[in-house]
Write a protein that holds these residues in place. Structure first.
Motif, short mmCIF file in Angstrom:
data_model
loop_
_atom_site.label_atom_id
_atom_site.label_comp_id
_atom_site.label_asym_id
_atom_site.label_seq_id
_atom_site.Cartn_x
_atom_site.Cartn_y
_atom_site.Cartn_z
N SER A 1 0.68 -1.08 -0.08
CA SER A 1 -0.19 0.02 0.05
C SER A 1 0.78 1.24 0.01
CB SER A 1 -0.98 0.03 1.15
OG SER A 1 -1.48 1.19 1.16
N SER A 2 1.73 1.53 1.05
CA SER A 2 2.49 2.73 0.97
C SER A 2 3.39 2.69 -0.26
CB SER A 2 3.24 2.88 2.42
OG SER A 2 4.03 1.59 2.58
N GLU A 3 4.09 1.73 -0.58
CA GLU A 3 5.06 1.83 -1.66
C GLU A 3 4.18 2.21 -2.97
OE1 GLU A 3 6.92 -1.59 -4.32
OE2 GLU A 3 7.21 -1.79 -2.41
N ASN A 4 3.18 1.39 -3.09
CA ASN A 4 2.17 1.85 -4.47
C ASN A 4 1.73 3.48 -4.22
OD1 ASN A 4 2.51 -0.70 -5.33
ND2 ASN A 4 0.63 -1.37 -4.71
N LYS A 5 1.30 3.69 -3.03
CA LYS A 5 0.66 5.23 -2.95
C LYS A 5 1.77 6.18 -3.52
CE LYS A 5 -2.02 8.12 -0.29
NZ LYS A 5 -3.17 7.80 0.85
N LYS A 6 3.04 5.94 -3.06
CA LYS A 6 4.26 6.79 -3.38
C LYS A 6 4.35 6.71 -4.66
CE LYS A 6 8.98 7.71 -1.82
NZ LYS A 6 9.87 7.29 -0.66
N PHE A 7 4.79 5.35 -5.51
CA PHE A 7 4.72 5.25 -6.87
C PHE A 7 3.77 6.08 -7.59
CE2 PHE A 7 3.55 3.15 -10.58
CZ PHE A 7 4.84 3.22 -11.29
N LEU A 8 2.67 5.97 -7.24
CA LEU A 8 1.52 6.57 -8.05
C LEU A 8 1.65 8.10 -8.18
CD1 LEU A 8 -1.47 3.95 -7.61
CD2 LEU A 8 -0.22 4.29 -9.70
N GLN A 9 2.05 8.69 -6.69
CA GLN A 9 2.03 9.85 -6.71
C GLN A 9 3.07 10.44 -7.40
OE1 GLN A 9 2.38 10.23 -2.29
NE2 GLN A 9 0.11 10.63 -2.21
N GLY A 10 4.24 9.82 -7.76
CA GLY A 10 5.46 10.05 -8.54
C GLY A 10 5.05 10.13 -10.00
N ILE A 11 4.11 9.48 -10.54
CA ILE A 11 3.69 9.32 -11.84
C ILE A 11 3.00 10.53 -12.03
CG2 ILE A 11 1.66 8.11 -13.20
CD1 ILE A 11 2.89 5.47 -12.51
N LYS A 12 2.45 11.32 -11.31
CA LYS A 12 1.71 12.61 -11.73
C LYS A 12 2.67 13.37 -12.41
CE LYS A 12 -1.58 12.64 -8.05
NZ LYS A 12 -1.76 13.45 -6.69
N LYS B 1 2.83 9.69 -22.15
CA LYS B 1 3.28 8.51 -21.89
C LYS B 1 2.85 7.68 -20.95
CE LYS B 1 7.88 6.31 -20.79
NZ LYS B 1 7.55 5.10 -21.65
N VAL B 2 2.30 8.29 -19.96
CA VAL B 2 1.64 7.54 -18.75
C VAL B 2 0.29 6.78 -19.18
CG1 VAL B 2 0.36 7.72 -16.62
CG2 VAL B 2 2.57 8.97 -16.96
N VAL C 1 1.38 3.68 -21.67
CA VAL C 1 1.77 2.53 -20.75
C VAL C 1 0.63 1.93 -19.97
CG1 VAL C 1 3.45 2.03 -18.90
CG2 VAL C 1 4.18 3.37 -20.76
N PHE C 2 -0.22 2.60 -19.28
CA PHE C 2 -1.52 2.31 -18.72
C PHE C 2 -2.31 1.66 -19.59
CE2 PHE C 2 -1.03 4.47 -14.56
CZ PHE C 2 -1.72 3.87 -13.72
N HIS C 3 -2.65 2.04 -20.69
CA HIS C 3 -3.48 1.54 -21.59
C HIS C 3 -3.03 0.16 -22.04
CE1 HIS C 3 -5.31 5.62 -22.33
NE2 HIS C 3 -5.46 5.24 -21.20
N THR C 4 -1.64 -0.03 -22.44
CA THR C 4 -1.04 -1.18 -22.86
C THR C 4 -1.20 -2.40 -21.72
OG1 THR C 4 0.21 0.03 -24.51
CG2 THR C 4 1.03 -2.36 -23.84
N VAL D 1 -0.36 -1.89 -11.53
CA VAL D 1 0.61 -1.11 -10.89
C VAL D 1 1.79 -1.74 -10.83
CG1 VAL D 1 0.82 0.33 -8.61
CG2 VAL D 1 -1.09 0.58 -9.99
N GLU D 2 1.88 -3.04 -10.32
CA GLU D 2 2.96 -3.74 -10.04
C GLU D 2 4.05 -4.04 -11.23
OE1 GLU D 2 4.59 -5.08 -7.19
OE2 GLU D 2 2.86 -3.90 -6.16
N ARG D 3 3.25 -4.02 -12.61
CA ARG D 3 3.93 -3.66 -13.83
C ARG D 3 4.63 -2.66 -14.02
NH1 ARG D 3 0.74 -8.52 -17.90
NH2 ARG D 3 0.48 -10.07 -16.16
N LEU D 4 3.67 -1.69 -13.94
CA LEU D 4 4.15 -0.17 -14.24
C LEU D 4 5.50 0.00 -13.23
CD1 LEU D 4 0.99 1.78 -14.48
CD2 LEU D 4 2.28 0.77 -16.18
N LYS D 5 5.44 -0.68 -12.33
CA LYS D 5 6.71 -0.03 -11.19
C LYS D 5 7.97 -0.61 -12.05
CE LYS D 5 5.18 -1.56 -7.37
NZ LYS D 5 4.75 -1.79 -5.86
N LYS D 6 7.90 -1.79 -12.74
CA LYS D 6 8.80 -2.27 -13.43
C LYS D 6 9.38 -1.41 -14.61
CE LYS D 6 8.07 -6.91 -11.94
NZ LYS D 6 7.25 -8.18 -12.08
N ILE D 7 8.18 -0.83 -15.19
CA ILE D 7 8.37 0.15 -16.45
C ILE D 7 9.04 1.44 -16.32
CG2 ILE D 7 7.45 1.16 -18.45
CD1 ILE D 7 5.39 -1.26 -18.40
N PHE D 8 8.41 2.07 -15.04
CA PHE D 8 9.02 3.54 -14.85
C PHE D 8 10.07 3.70 -13.94
CE2 PHE D 8 4.50 4.47 -16.39
CZ PHE D 8 4.94 5.52 -17.25
#
Length: 160
Positions: A14-25, A31-32, A35-38, A153-160
């Motif tokens: 949870s906390s790791e994902n929240k931080k990651f998604l805030q960074g994506i902003k 590009k976001v 990558v999300f759509h794919t 989100v787990e897959r996106l963490k590997k991409i970004f």
């Protein structure tokens, strides 16, 4: 689908994902979206919502007036009777279901009003929208409800 294992995993990350998604902003919105759509397409080729239906079991969509009229008509009810029987107004002044699981979810995780379901249900889990950077808070909340969103989100963490 082992929902208890999913819930544990979602909470642990949870906390790791929240931080990651805030960074994506801060990333390039196009590009976001790409990558999300794919990733959305890939994950939903692997995950069958009918094995889970956790969204229908734990949360309520917002019902707009057009949704109320459409679902009431499909149930051969008057919109006012539908509201009285199934809906309440939440703290944001939106119509939502009185209870969960959704009263239209059957024992096999099929939706009894699928063809006429609310817009929010049609669009859930919102991981294929345009301007994803604008809904990172919602995306985070959905990692706690939807195994597919957690996987995206787990897959996106590997991409970004």
């Amino acid at each position: 689908m082992d929902l208890q294992r999913f819930r544990n995993s979602a909470q642990q990350r949870s906390s790791e994902n929240k931080k990651f998604l805030q960074g994506i902003k801060k990333k390039d919105p196009r590009k976001v979206d790409d990558v999300f759509h794919t990733t959305h397409e890939e994950v939903f080729e692997e995950i069958d919502c009918l094995t889970c239906a956790n969204c229908c079991k734990t949360t309520s969509p917002i019902f707009y007036q057009t949704d109320i009229e459409r679902v009431a008509k499909s149930l051969r009810m008057k919109p006012g009777d539908f509201v009285e029987k199934y809906l309440r107004i939440d703290e944001d002044k939106d119509y939502v279901l009185k209870s969960s699981p959704c009263p239209f979810l059957d024992a096999d995780n099929y939706c009894l009003v699928y063809e006429d379901r609310p817009k929010a249900c049609r669009e859930y889990p919102h991981t294929d929208r345009k301007k994803m950077v604008q809904i990172m808070e919602l995306t985070f909340k959905n990692t706690l409800v939807c195994p597919a969103v957690l996987e995206i989100v787990e897959r996106l963490k590997k991409i970004f």
